[in-house]
Scaffold this active site. Structure first.
Site, mmCIF file in Angstrom:
data_model
loop_
_atom_site.group_PDB
_atom_site.id
_atom_site.type_symbol
_atom_site.label_atom_id
_atom_site.label_comp_id
_atom_site.label_asym_id
_atom_site.label_seq_id
_atom_site.Cartn_x
_atom_site.Cartn_y
_atom_site.Cartn_z
ATOM 1 C CG ASP A 172 -6.277 9.458 -4.692
ATOM 2 O OD1 ASP A 172 -5.118 9.003 -4.701
ATOM 3 O OD2 ASP A 172 -7.234 8.859 -5.202
ATOM 4 C CG HIS A 173 -1.351 8.116 -0.995
ATOM 5 N ND1 HIS A 173 -2.387 7.234 -0.893
ATOM 6 C CD2 HIS A 173 -0.275 7.371 -1.320
ATOM 7 C CE1 HIS A 173 -1.951 6.012 -1.150
ATOM 8 N NE2 HIS A 173 -0.658 6.061 -1.415
ATOM 9 C CG HIS A 235 -5.176 5.155 -4.919
ATOM 10 N ND1 HIS A 235 -5.323 6.354 -4.276
ATOM 11 C CD2 HIS A 235 -4.996 4.244 -3.938
ATOM 12 C CE1 HIS A 235 -5.233 6.164 -2.971
ATOM 13 N NE2 HIS A 235 -5.040 4.889 -2.735
#
Ligand code: BG6
Length: 478
Positions: A172-173, A235
């Site tokens: 999950d950047h 996110h």
């Protein structure tokens, strides 16, 4: 400090994410001296390319997506020499044998799946069956990790037949973003906040991830996803968890993830009146969402705002308001922790608000500010004003004279180091879907239509009302 030498096999190496993020991030780590000289990147995809073709693709990607300041022609060439390519086809045994021969035994092996989730399973199986992956290999998987609980479970089960949980790095950047990590430092390395970090002192929390881009170009994916699946399930949920979780007793992957999981499990179901979905209309410059998605009847949301409750002692009466959308007024991601007003004011009420807030800016202009109420300087009597104690990370800490590393740089290096702290665990992803699924099923059953909203705004009016009706307001976007 350089990480240990590695061979990284990048599946989906010719794809958009590889070109925009993964290859440039590897290059920047190489430039910074963290990716060692002995490391190799092996691009893998279906197209028949030669090593030289792939190196051209890497050069082009770096030219396009690395800033001028970081683009050093000699270093680019040395980096490109470390890249090679193999065309893979799940059914062709020979190519897997060839891949095996390309990977060295005495280095860390990492496999990066930047491909459609439908082929995660088959790829993992090939890597196992051909003896390419071993016990110490690492597997990096991109989102979307499933489209609901059932598909996520199936994916987890499939991967589990070839890789152990300690080998799987679900990206999950947002967790790699500098400010997000700083959020944990602020919360858990300062004595200041913890005593106040609860429903007694925090009125509400608002999390905004606003984007100006539309969904053109990826409309067919997005139309089956929508903002809830594309952004909230992962996110925004992660951001909420980091704000809401209990302090883990150590900064260690599983302890942190245990605490995040507890938050997700404590999330209340969301009633329909606490959900506002929107879809952007056409503007003079840009097509509408429906045109971008090439689906005139689409009911998919390009915007969503939610009021989320957490049923535990810490947060029982503190709502978390979340909103995210495309084609909004500006690109801005931030978390606002809004404290309550002082219980009693000894000053005139005409001055500034007495409520402090801590704002964590994810982008742009990463940083934090803490708003304090102080006396306006000067002889005008005891007049109060709000003043931020402002810290911009680029000014204060930017390790390369102001350039903050991309999330992917940090995350890929963490994989090589074997640190899973900033990656999602399988049960966490499943829990997030368990909470998301009934919300989506609810509006599908009711046949709710998204509110149309004008591009370049804060989204539909109804989203503003979501807070207004509680006597609160969103931070201004416009
Ligand atoms: C991705 C979503 O995960 O995150 C995109 O699929 C979104 O829709 C993107 O645009 C936002 O990431 P960033 O780092 O640009 O804020």
């Amino acid at each position: 400090i350089p990480v240990d030498p590695f061979d990284l096999v990048l599946f989906g190496a010719t794809g958009d994410l590889a070109r925009r993020k993964i290859l440039p991030s590897l290059y920047r780590r190489f430039l910074a001296g963290q990716m060692p000289e002995e490391a190799r990147v092996i691009g893998a995809a279906r197209s028949e390319l030669s090593d030289d073709d792939f190196r051209d693709l890497v050069r082009e990607a770096l030219k396009e997506f690395v800033s001028e300041k970081a683009f050093d022609a000699d270093t680019v060439e040395t980096f490109v020499e470390r890249c090679s390519y193999i065309a893979v086809d799940a059914k062709d045994d020979a190519c897997w044998q060839q891949l095996k021969s390309m990977i060295r035994d005495d280095v860390i092996k990492a496999f990066y799946f930047s491909v459609a989730p439908s082929i995660f399973g088959p790829l993992a199986e090939r890597l196992r069956d051909h003896g390419i992956a071993c016990e110490n290999s690492r597997l990096i998987v991109e989102k979307p990790f499933g489209t609901d609980l059932e598909t996520a479970r199936k994916l987890n089960d499939k991967l589990a037949t070839s890789f152990g949980e300690s080998q799987i790095y679900r990206i999950d950047h947002f967790l790699g973003k500098e400010t997000v990590q700083n959020l944990m430092a602020v919360r858990f390395a300062n004595v200041l906040f913890e005593p106040l970090w609860n429903e007694r002192f925090i009125d509400h929390v608002q999390i905004t991830v606003a984007e100006t881009v539309g969904v053109g170009g990826r409309g067919s994916y997005y139309d089956t996803s929508g903002a809830m699946r594309d952004m909230v399930q992962n996110h925004l949920m992660q951001l909420l968890c980091l704000i809401a979780m209990e302090p883990p007793n150590q900064f260690e992957a599983d302890r942190l993830r245990d605490e995040k999981l507890k938050v997700i499990r404590a999330l209340d179901p969301i009633p329909p009146e606490d959900i506002v979905r929107g879809q952007y209309k056409a503007s003079k410059e840009n097509p509408s969402y429906a045109e971008d998605a090439e689906n005139p009847d689409s009911l998919t949301e390009s915007f969503i705002a939610l009021k989320v409750g957490i049923s535990n002692w810490r947060w029982k009466h503190t709502p978390f308001y979340l909103r995210t959308g495309k084609r909004m007024a500006r690109r801005m991601s931030e978390i606002v922790v809004q404290f309550k007003e002082t219980p009693h004011s000894i000053f005139d009420r005409d001055g500034a608000s007495r409520a402090n807030s801590l704002t964590i800016r994810l982008q742009p202009d990463e940083g934090m500010d803490l708003s304090l109420t102080i006396k306006e300087p000067g002889p005008g009597g005891m007049r109060l004003v709000n003043m931020p104690l402002d810290m911009s990370f680029a000014d204060a800490l930017g390790p390369r004279g102001g350039e903050i590393p991309d999330a992917y740089e940090r995350l890929i290096m963490d994989v090589i180091r074997g640190d899973q702290t900033l990656f999602m665990r399988g049960d966490e992803v499943e829990a997030a879907w368990s909470w998301t699924d009934p919300v989506i099923a609810g509006w599908e059953e009711r046949g709710d239509k998204p509110h149309p909203y004008s591009q370049g705004t804060s989204g539909p009016e109804a989203a503003l009302m979501l807070m207004h009706r509680d006597g609160r307001r969103w931070r201004d976007l416009e």
